[in-house]
Design an enzyme around this catalytic site. Sequence first.
Site, PDB file in Angstrom:
ATOM      1  N   LEU A  65       2.408 -36.569  95.122  1.00 41.93           N
ATOM      2  CA  LEU A  65       2.985 -35.788  94.021  1.00 41.93           C
ATOM      3  C   LEU A  65       3.472 -34.429  94.488  1.00 41.93           C
ATOM      4  O   LEU A  65       4.109 -33.712  93.737  1.00 41.93           O
ATOM      5  CB  LEU A  65       1.954 -35.627  92.891  1.00 41.93           C
ATOM      6  N   ASP A 307       4.068 -46.310  96.876  1.00 40.17           N
ATOM      7  CA  ASP A 307       4.199 -45.424  98.045  1.00 40.17           C
ATOM      8  C   ASP A 307       5.236 -44.342  97.757  1.00 40.17           C
ATOM      9  O   ASP A 307       6.119 -44.064  98.561  1.00 40.17           O
ATOM     10  CB  ASP A 307       4.565 -46.214  99.311  1.00 40.17           C
ATOM     11  N   HIS A 311      11.431 -36.431  97.776  1.00 42.15           N
ATOM     12  CA  HIS A 311      11.928 -35.359  98.646  1.00 42.15           C
ATOM     13  C   HIS A 311      13.101 -34.656  97.986  1.00 42.15           C
ATOM     14  O   HIS A 311      13.826 -35.258  97.181  1.00 42.15           O
ATOM     15  CB  HIS A 311      12.408 -35.927  99.982  1.00 42.15           C
TER      16      HIS A 311
END
Lengths: 433, 324
Positions: A65, A307, A311
Amino acid sequence: MTQLTIAGGRLVCPEGARDGVDDLHIAEGRIVAIGAAPDGFAASQHIDATGLIVTPGLVDLAASLREPGEEHKATIASEAAAAAAGGITSLCASPATTPTMDTTAVVELVTRRARQTQRAHVMPLAALTRGLGGEQLTEMAAMKAAGCRAVSDGGRPVVNTLVLRRAMEYAATQDLTIMLTPADPYLTDEFHMHEGWVATRLGIPGIPVAAETAALARYLALAEETGARIHFNRISSGRGAAMVREARQRGLPVTADVAMHQLFLTEMDVSGYNSLCKVFPPLRSHADREALRAAVADGSLQAICSDHQPHEPDAKEVPFISAAAGISGLDTLLPLGLRLVEEGLLDLPGLLRSLSTRPAEILGLPCGRLQVGASADLCLIEPDRVWRLDESSMRSRGKNTPFLGWEFTGRVRMTLLQGRLIHQPREALETVP
Amino acid sequence: MKNIQLDDAGRLRHFLTVEGLPRELLERILDTAESFSGVIEKSVKKVPLLRGRTIINLFFEPSTRTRTTFELAAKRLSADVLNINVATSATTKGESLLDMLRNLQAMQCDMFVVRHGDSGAAHFIAQHVAPHVGVVNAGDGRHAHPTQAMLDMYTIRRHKGDFEPLRIAIVGDILHSRVARSQIHALNTLGAGEVRVVAPRTLLPRDVGSLGAHVYHDIRQGLRDVDVVITLRLQKERMQGALLPSEHEYYQLYGISQERLALARPDAIVMHPGPINRGVEIESAVADGPQSVILNQVTNGIAVRMAVMSMCLEGRGTAAEELT
């Protein structure tokens, strides 16, 4: 406390092989009845679920997170909302933050922030070692008391085998599950994709399958001696999946998950230096993908995780080798899962077993099933809705996914956590007068 | 998938890798280089093909020979040339590669000649430049060094003529070599009879055979009856990475000596992309001997680079024309 009825939906749950139209009654955040309302039940709220599929909310065993420390990538608030919009009601947060989740202070900070968002249930994972440095144990008992359900290496392997053994023994003493991503650091550091013919063509230093299997062998040897309960995150190879299967057949208390993107992509997708397909563990060969799919179908891999690695755009707008690894996966966990059903790999109950029931069991959560007494963590899906994933429709702050432009069938309409709507279109809720 | 190196008419836009380019195009590069060879040998060594064009040599890794021959080639085509050594420049001040590119592009340049330590860097730059700008890869990581491969092909063609009957052995550190990868692609595209790679397993990439090469671990078998011996530079760092025990043992097993060269065909030529480590991968008597064409390679580098640069900018508008 509000009492809620979800009426007329198709209830699907792997437990009890449920699949049929029925009403679901909720009180005190739990399912109190399926079918006829219990005596004295007076719904104050009513959701018309006609034409919708009602399933247990998804439980995600591996997500990053980014908060605290990397709020320019994502925050607990942004990602807990994205999770809720994707039908995920509970998710594990990686301890690889800055500072590391290795003290009760950080664990409580994350838990408090998550609660304030009133979205998905965020479960911080306790770091296995201080600073994930692989040298000193963390105060696992204190972090367990603060709400941690498992300890994790945060994807950074403990190199010292003695420390690892003691960490396993200590975690086992505290009755904590240990989550490990099997990767030999010497075979993975400074390497950027699967070692195979595509890496050879691109001139990219490659990560062999042995990076995963050598680490697995080491962990399994210690599991055998310590009796620790281990969950392996993000298995990427067919041989890795086979080792987990064999270990379970020997009776070891181990479980494992696979990242959803591993069931769709291969090393081929990296061709042309596509940095959106740079992930760790890496996308492997076609044969690995087929073996992973088979292992999900036959239950050798118990769970599928997102997963999730959000970004900022700049992290991927650099040459492949410098690009950050990871795919933003919360938005696509369920849509890709439904595609596995469409493709015939799993039936819908089977998918929910991998995305909800088994991960809930691994964490010891009271959700993951449509049963009287279970937590009313639910996902309501519009099954025939066709839509396309694009940056504007993505809810995660990280738009880094190679699935942009993919068309999906079936979309989350509402998500409930303990009977409370945490994601909904505006007009969904009718208050009973 | 669309090849970003080619425009819609199949002409060269960028030169990033030999892989995926058609045989006719590679042959056209060689033929064009041939025509430029005449220019270089004249007393006035210039043609006005790229007059008014600006070419930036953008080197993120140190290089003497490659940068110099690119610079000479550009000047012989009458272009203006700017050399930027980025190892000592802005990226160390935290400027991102993209910002740097945008700034240089704002200076109205027409071509970047790029060397970078990361595989894929030239592709990345080509994906982000303005449409009128061409990119030539002067070596990216382990991936490709296409102008080196083409000058090697040019050298082989000059000495041997047709590629089809030829057996070629590439000896040494294939794993880390962008030169070897580009050579293997070029040789296969041009129809070479047999391409061999000769190295210990530690210096071969996984599935190297899939590139189109036969693998040999024994130098004596690998050199038998070949027409061309290409030996690669062995970096000293390879001992630290546990890839090899010592330079001495490497030379014992894979060094090109006169005695070993005798296993090849009597008219075999010996090539090396340079810089040479004498006594490590090649014996001085071979490097300086009659079968060596190592210095011819350097000379040919100028004509081949002239060919590639002129073909990439051929028929293309300048920045100012793009604006109108």
